[in-house]
Design an enzyme around this catalytic site. Structure first.
Site, mmCIF file in Angstrom:
data_model
loop_
_atom_site.group_PDB
_atom_site.id
_atom_site.type_symbol
_atom_site.label_atom_id
_atom_site.label_comp_id
_atom_site.label_asym_id
_atom_site.label_seq_id
_atom_site.Cartn_x
_atom_site.Cartn_y
_atom_site.Cartn_z
ATOM 1 N NE ARG A 152 -3.566 -2.181 2.828
ATOM 2 C CZ ARG A 152 -3.309 -3.323 3.474
ATOM 3 N NH1 ARG A 152 -2.116 -3.497 4.043
ATOM 4 N NH2 ARG A 152 -4.216 -4.264 3.562
ATOM 5 C CE LYS A 176 -6.275 -0.631 4.761
ATOM 6 N NZ LYS A 176 -7.594 -0.831 4.106
ATOM 7 C CG HIS A 247 -4.538 0.625 -4.237
ATOM 8 N ND1 HIS A 247 -3.957 0.504 -2.990
ATOM 9 C CD2 HIS A 247 -5.547 -0.284 -4.273
ATOM 10 C CE1 HIS A 247 -4.596 -0.421 -2.301
ATOM 11 N NE2 HIS A 247 -5.563 -0.925 -3.060
ATOM 12 N NE ARG A 250 -2.828 -3.470 -1.497
ATOM 13 C CZ ARG A 250 -2.414 -4.266 -0.522
ATOM 14 N NH1 ARG A 250 -1.118 -4.494 -0.361
ATOM 15 N NH2 ARG A 250 -3.275 -4.853 0.304
ATOM 16 C CG HIS A 273 -6.135 -8.516 1.085
ATOM 17 N ND1 HIS A 273 -6.318 -8.924 -0.223
ATOM 18 C CD2 HIS A 273 -5.910 -7.177 1.018
ATOM 19 C CE1 HIS A 273 -6.212 -7.894 -1.037
ATOM 20 N NE2 HIS A 273 -5.953 -6.816 -0.307
ATOM 21 C CE1 TYR A 282 -5.691 -7.454 -7.333
ATOM 22 C CE2 TYR A 282 -5.994 -8.460 -5.188
ATOM 23 C CZ TYR A 282 -5.680 -7.368 -5.959
ATOM 24 O OH TYR A 282 -5.370 -6.179 -5.359
#
Length: 306
Positions: A152, A176, A247, A250, A273, A282
């Site tokens: 990110r 995150k 992004h 990414r 994730h 994806y």
């Protein structure tokens, strides 16, 4: 617990403390959650309904009111996700026995596939960089690290020298919720970092910024906005017509891995994730590619096209 005595402000402060101390959310994530919660609190206050007395139908009316403001399905889904987490907190902390959002449905979202760049397009992006400028090697290293590691942009701006294990070809990333993960880094990205470090080593660096990998000309770490503008400018110079951002690199990283045969769980771990559902976007991109391959190379289609 005397929940009736708690005001909207009390719940807001306690929940904010919970997200910060127990969930470990970053300031940006914390602000986003609190902004969305404030929408619910304002609605309930206007309806003269206390937080602990709200029923499923009240939350559904709130969702309808937000939708009527013209907020799209994706943003509404994010807001309702925050509402669910808030009520889950109230149950965990003993304010409620039953969660009124348990049967709350999220709005159906149109399938949106993010833009991706091929390896050739990433090369075009890098060729647009003027390496004679002082920031040239830095910017090429930034693009290569984003594409090589799938970071990110916030993870890239906060990347530290102390998080680089270049001999082992890994970087340690703070993602995150302050969750750490180890991500492989390619020899190409390591080579570009080496060129940037030769320039970085002769810079005057601001006190306190010494450990950041990527710096601006004033010796301070970069911002997300600076990287966004830089990548958009290079895309324009390279003649890439797609709407791209940091992004996009990414997404391109994940798509390249999937098309190369990587396991979805491995991609999930490298992207950081929390849910495999987030990574499954994806699979839709890869299905599109697969369909094109079938159309072009399956013998039945070749014969039909002929």
């Amino acid at each position: 617990m005397e929940t009736k005595k708690d005001t909207f402000s009390d719940f807001r402060q306690k929940y904010q403390r919970y997200l910060k101390l127990e969930k470990g959310y970053s300031p940006n994530t914390l602000d986003a959650y609190m902004r969305d919660l404030q929408k619910l609190l304002v609605f309930l206050k206007g309806e003269d309904i206390s937080v602990v007395d709200a029923k499923l139908e009240d939350i559904e009316r709130f969702a309808g009111a937000v939708r009527d403001l013209g907020i799209g399905a994706r943003s509404l889904a994010r807001i309702l996700s925050g509402v669910r987490q808030f009520y889950n907190y109230l149950v965990l902390d003993g304010y409620l026995e039953n969660d009124p959002t348990e049967l709350l449905e999220s709005p159906k979202q149109p399938q949106h596939l993010p833009e991706v760049l091929s390896t050739e397009e990433v090369d075009m992006l890098e060729k647009a960089i003027d390496l004679s400028k002082w920031e040239g090697h830095r910017n090429k290293a930034i693009i290569e690290v984003l594409f090589s590691c799938g970071l990110r942009v916030s993870e890239l701006t906060n990347l530290k020298l102390s998080n680089l294990y270049l001999e082992e070809q890994f970087v340690r990333v703070m993602g995150k919720g302050s969750k750490e993960r180890l991500v492989p880094i390619s020899p190409r990205a390591i080579e570009e970092l080496g060129y940037w470090f030769m320039d970085r080593n002769v810079m005057k660096i601001k006190p306190g910024e010494e450990d950041y990998v990527f710096l601006n000309r004033r010796g301070a770490h970069l911002t997300r906005t600076m990287i966004l503008i830089m990548i958009k400018n290079y895309a324009k110079d390279a003649g890439i017509l797609k709407t791209i951002s940091p992004h996009t690199l990414r997404h391109s990283f994940a798509t390249a891995l999937l098309e190369g045969g990587a396991d979805l769980r491995a991609i999930q771990a490298m992207l950081g994730h929390e849910s495999i559902g987030t990574t499954e976007i994806y699979t839709h991109i890869d299905t599109t590619t697969l369909r094109q391959e079938i159309l072009e190379h399956h013998p039945r289609n070749i014969r039909y096209n002929s």
